[in-house]
Design a protein around this motif. Sequence first.
Motif, PDB file in Angstrom:
ATOM      1  N   SER A 262     -39.979 -59.034  34.611  1.00 37.53           N
ATOM      2  CA  SER A 262     -39.923 -57.982  33.594  1.00 37.53           C
ATOM      3  C   SER A 262     -39.290 -56.711  34.158  1.00 37.53           C
ATOM      4  CB  SER A 262     -41.331 -57.678  33.077  1.00 37.53           C
ATOM      5  OG  SER A 262     -41.303 -56.680  32.080  1.00 37.53           O
ATOM      6  N   LEU A 263     -39.572 -56.391  35.429  1.00 34.27           N
ATOM      7  CA  LEU A 263     -38.963 -55.213  36.052  1.00 34.27           C
ATOM      8  C   LEU A 263     -37.449 -55.384  36.141  1.00 34.27           C
ATOM      9  CD1 LEU A 263     -41.518 -54.490  38.931  1.00 34.27           C
ATOM     10  CD2 LEU A 263     -41.266 -53.252  36.778  1.00 34.27           C
ATOM     11  N   PHE A 264     -36.996 -56.584  36.503  1.00 30.62           N
ATOM     12  CA  PHE A 264     -35.554 -56.849  36.530  1.00 30.62           C
ATOM     13  C   PHE A 264     -34.949 -56.712  35.126  1.00 30.62           C
ATOM     14  CE2 PHE A 264     -36.266 -58.958  40.677  1.00 30.62           C
ATOM     15  CZ  PHE A 264     -35.185 -58.445  41.383  1.00 30.62           C
ATOM     16  N   SER A 265     -35.697 -57.174  34.109  1.00 27.24           N
ATOM     17  CA  SER A 265     -35.193 -57.080  32.735  1.00 27.24           C
ATOM     18  C   SER A 265     -35.099 -55.623  32.291  1.00 27.24           C
ATOM     19  CB  SER A 265     -36.085 -57.877  31.779  1.00 27.24           C
ATOM     20  OG  SER A 265     -37.299 -57.206  31.499  1.00 27.24           O
ATOM     21  N   MET A 266     -36.002 -54.769  32.784  1.00 26.58           N
ATOM     22  CA  MET A 266     -35.931 -53.341  32.459  1.00 26.58           C
ATOM     23  C   MET A 266     -34.648 -52.719  33.014  1.00 26.58           C
ATOM     24  SD  MET A 266     -39.845 -52.103  33.171  1.00 26.58           S
ATOM     25  CE  MET A 266     -41.213 -53.158  32.676  1.00 26.58           C
ATOM     26  N   VAL A 267     -34.277 -53.126  34.226  1.00 21.78           N
ATOM     27  CA  VAL A 267     -33.024 -52.644  34.816  1.00 21.78           C
ATOM     28  C   VAL A 267     -31.847 -53.135  33.966  1.00 21.78           C
ATOM     29  CG1 VAL A 267     -31.525 -52.707  36.849  1.00 21.78           C
ATOM     30  CG2 VAL A 267     -34.010 -52.556  37.135  1.00 21.78           C
ATOM     31  N   ALA A 268     -31.914 -54.390  33.510  1.00 20.26           N
ATOM     32  CA  ALA A 268     -30.867 -54.936  32.641  1.00 20.26           C
ATOM     33  C   ALA A 268     -30.805 -54.180  31.314  1.00 20.26           C
ATOM     34  CB  ALA A 268     -31.124 -56.422  32.390  1.00 20.26           C
ATOM     35  N   LEU A 269     -31.964 -53.792  30.795  1.00 25.67           N
ATOM     36  CA  LEU A 269     -32.012 -52.999  29.564  1.00 25.67           C
ATOM     37  C   LEU A 269     -31.360 -51.641  29.787  1.00 25.67           C
ATOM     38  CD1 LEU A 269     -33.045 -52.485  26.663  1.00 25.67           C
ATOM     39  CD2 LEU A 269     -35.208 -51.716  27.676  1.00 25.67           C
ATOM     40  N   TYR A 270     -31.654 -51.021  30.920  1.00 30.35           N
ATOM     41  CA  TYR A 270     -31.055 -49.725  31.269  1.00 30.35           C
ATOM     42  C   TYR A 270     -29.525 -49.832  31.287  1.00 30.35           C
ATOM     43  CZ  TYR A 270     -29.799 -45.639  34.103  1.00 30.35           C
ATOM     44  OH  TYR A 270     -29.227 -44.470  34.566  1.00 30.35           O
ATOM     45  N   GLN A 271     -29.023 -50.860  31.946  1.00 31.90           N
ATOM     46  CA  GLN A 271     -27.575 -51.024  32.071  1.00 31.90           C
ATOM     47  C   GLN A 271     -26.932 -51.381  30.729  1.00 31.90           C
ATOM     48  OE1 GLN A 271     -27.501 -53.930  35.243  1.00 31.90           O
ATOM     49  NE2 GLN A 271     -27.422 -52.352  36.829  1.00 31.90           N
ATOM     50  N   SER A 272     -27.673 -52.076  29.873  1.00 29.36           N
ATOM     51  CA  SER A 272     -27.151 -52.427  28.543  1.00 29.36           C
ATOM     52  C   SER A 272     -26.984 -51.184  27.682  1.00 29.36           C
ATOM     53  CB  SER A 272     -28.096 -53.421  27.852  1.00 29.36           C
ATOM     54  OG  SER A 272     -28.217 -54.603  28.598  1.00 29.36           O
ATOM     55  N   VAL A 273     -28.003 -50.326  27.671  1.00 29.94           N
ATOM     56  CA  VAL A 273     -27.938 -49.092  26.889  1.00 29.94           C
ATOM     57  C   VAL A 273     -26.839 -48.183  27.424  1.00 29.94           C
ATOM     58  CG1 VAL A 273     -29.202 -47.032  26.143  1.00 29.94           C
ATOM     59  CG2 VAL A 273     -30.388 -49.226  26.311  1.00 29.94           C
ATOM     60  N   ASN A 274     -26.745 -48.095  28.738  1.00 30.29           N
ATOM     61  CA  ASN A 274     -25.720 -47.255  29.352  1.00 30.29           C
ATOM     62  C   ASN A 274     -24.318 -47.766  29.033  1.00 30.29           C
ATOM     63  OD1 ASN A 274     -24.799 -45.096  30.970  1.00 30.29           O
ATOM     64  ND2 ASN A 274     -24.627 -46.440  32.750  1.00 30.29           N
ATOM     65  N   LYS A 275     -24.167 -49.077  28.952  1.00 29.11           N
ATOM     66  CA  LYS A 275     -22.876 -49.672  28.614  1.00 29.11           C
ATOM     67  C   LYS A 275     -22.496 -49.357  27.171  1.00 29.11           C
ATOM     68  CE  LYS A 275     -19.314 -52.506  28.884  1.00 29.11           C
ATOM     69  NZ  LYS A 275     -18.121 -52.200  29.720  1.00 29.11           N
ATOM     70  N   LEU A 276     -23.453 -49.448  26.258  1.00 30.95           N
ATOM     71  CA  LEU A 276     -23.179 -49.255  24.834  1.00 30.95           C
ATOM     72  C   LEU A 276     -22.947 -47.794  24.465  1.00 30.95           C
ATOM     73  CD1 LEU A 276     -25.794 -51.707  23.263  1.00 30.95           C
ATOM     74  CD2 LEU A 276     -23.318 -52.028  23.371  1.00 30.95           C
ATOM     75  N   PHE A 277     -23.713 -46.896  25.088  1.00 32.04           N
ATOM     76  CA  PHE A 277     -23.666 -45.486  24.687  1.00 32.04           C
ATOM     77  C   PHE A 277     -23.092 -44.560  25.762  1.00 32.04           C
ATOM     78  CE2 PHE A 277     -27.147 -47.362  22.174  1.00 32.04           C
ATOM     79  CZ  PHE A 277     -26.738 -47.008  20.907  1.00 32.04           C
ATOM     80  N   GLU A 278     -22.847 -45.126  26.954  1.00 29.44           N
ATOM     81  CA  GLU A 278     -22.333 -44.326  28.080  1.00 29.44           C
ATOM     82  C   GLU A 278     -23.194 -43.077  28.277  1.00 29.44           C
ATOM     83  OE1 GLU A 278     -18.242 -43.602  27.203  1.00 29.44           O
ATOM     84  OE2 GLU A 278     -17.628 -45.638  27.761  1.00 29.44           O
ATOM     85  N   ASN A 279     -24.495 -43.297  28.306  1.00 32.39           N
ATOM     86  CA  ASN A 279     -25.441 -42.191  28.419  1.00 32.39           C
ATOM     87  C   ASN A 279     -26.638 -42.674  29.233  1.00 32.39           C
ATOM     88  OD1 ASN A 279     -27.679 -40.358  27.753  1.00 32.39           O
ATOM     89  ND2 ASN A 279     -26.240 -39.456  26.303  1.00 32.39           N
ATOM     90  N   LYS A 280     -26.734 -42.214  30.466  1.00 34.82           N
ATOM     91  CA  LYS A 280     -27.803 -42.665  31.363  1.00 34.82           C
ATOM     92  C   LYS A 280     -29.174 -42.154  30.929  1.00 34.82           C
ATOM     93  CE  LYS A 280     -24.874 -43.201  35.462  1.00 34.82           C
ATOM     94  NZ  LYS A 280     -23.604 -43.033  34.719  1.00 34.82           N
ATOM     95  N   THR A 281     -29.208 -40.970  30.349  1.00 36.08           N
ATOM     96  CA  THR A 281     -30.497 -40.427  29.901  1.00 36.08           C
ATOM     97  C   THR A 281     -31.055 -41.274  28.760  1.00 36.08           C
ATOM     98  OG1 THR A 281     -29.806 -38.196  30.510  1.00 36.08           O
ATOM     99  CG2 THR A 281     -31.692 -38.385  29.030  1.00 36.08           C
ATOM    100  N   ALA A 282     -30.197 -41.657  27.825  1.00 38.12           N
ATOM    101  CA  ALA A 282     -30.629 -42.527  26.728  1.00 38.12           C
ATOM    102  C   ALA A 282     -31.118 -43.869  27.270  1.00 38.12           C
ATOM    103  CB  ALA A 282     -29.479 -42.740  25.754  1.00 38.12           C
TER     104      ALA A 282
END
Length: 394
Positions: A88-108
């Motif tokens: 699940s921790l690895f999936s959270m990192v994957a979620l972070y990178q997915s959001v950053n890819k879609l919105f180009e916003n690390k804070t989001a």
Amino acid sequence: MSKQSQHILLIVTFGLIANLTILYLLGERANLYDANGYIKGADYLINHGSYEDFHHVFYGLHVAIIALGRLFFPDQIIQIIIFQIILSLFSMVALYQSVNKLFENKTAALISCLIFIFWWDCIHWNTTLMSESLFCSLTIFIVYILAHFQGLKVDFVKLGILLFAISFTRPTSLVILVGVIVFFPFYYKEPLKQLSVVRKTILSLSFILLSLLGAALMFQKWDFTDAYIKGEVVTYMSTIPDSPLYKEELHVPLNTEKVMMESEVGIVRMAKFMTDYPGYFFTMAVKKVYYLLSFQRPYYSVWHNTYSVIWLALIYGCFAIGYLKCSSDPIKAFVISVIVVNCALIGMSTVDWDNRFFIPMEPGIVLFAGYGAYKFLAKLKYYINMKGYFNLLN
């Protein structure tokens, strides 16, 4: 240390603290619902080299992982829980990178992960041996592949492996499979426009036939008409009339003398039921979807139901903002199709006791909610500064 590295460290730290806190408070919960059945099925797999029951095939990967853990540490389950938390921790990192890819916003991206971590109604499944934890992690990895999809051979291989894995985690993997299928026409929208009318018709008919075949197989295995005739809004509510958890509004049996023919194909039986009792079916379906999306249950405390209303109002509001701001139509199509199909399945079957049937939709909702929350907080900070109030968000 880069901003992204700081965020990932923060996510892993908070995620680990949240999971360990839940594990400390609730324990291993080996007897929770189907968990005990999976454990027995895993022990049978170790001793006999095959699954105890055919329906365990639909949870085959989950049962196999439990078996592997108990092969090295007999009679223990903590090692499998630790595995689920780490995955699940690895999936959270994957979620972070997915959001950053879609919105180009690390804070989001960070906010999305924090929402995922503090949504304890969902994340607590990591600390029991139900199949929801593995299913949720695999779904997030699929979202990651789709968010970074470039149409390369390696993308198809990775996606194929994940879809194969999730197909043997829970039967509701069908929801994710439909979402992925819907993703591709939007991703290849321009090339599809160049196809002839004949080829477009063939592709459309193939999709319809595959959908009908999948539905036929599902309805043949699970007879949802039985739950409707019993009047079960929540699964197995009709079996506990003397329990303090029993609520009449969750058990509304149908008064009918008609008999559904067992010889009929499951999908035909369901279609007949819907046409014979359209009002009853629609009313029950709406009630089930309401409980699914609201997290409300009559047997929950007033405080818990109130908390759910406030939390979900914020989540759904942020999700709507993020969805509208996202420029990736394929991802939006995937998320919406997963939500629609999952709601449709619940409307035709029953809702669960504890919100676990919501899990297929959670990754997609959190994916957009993070950016929606970011935009909301940015707007709030702007108005606070403009009106000369204290710098609350600095």
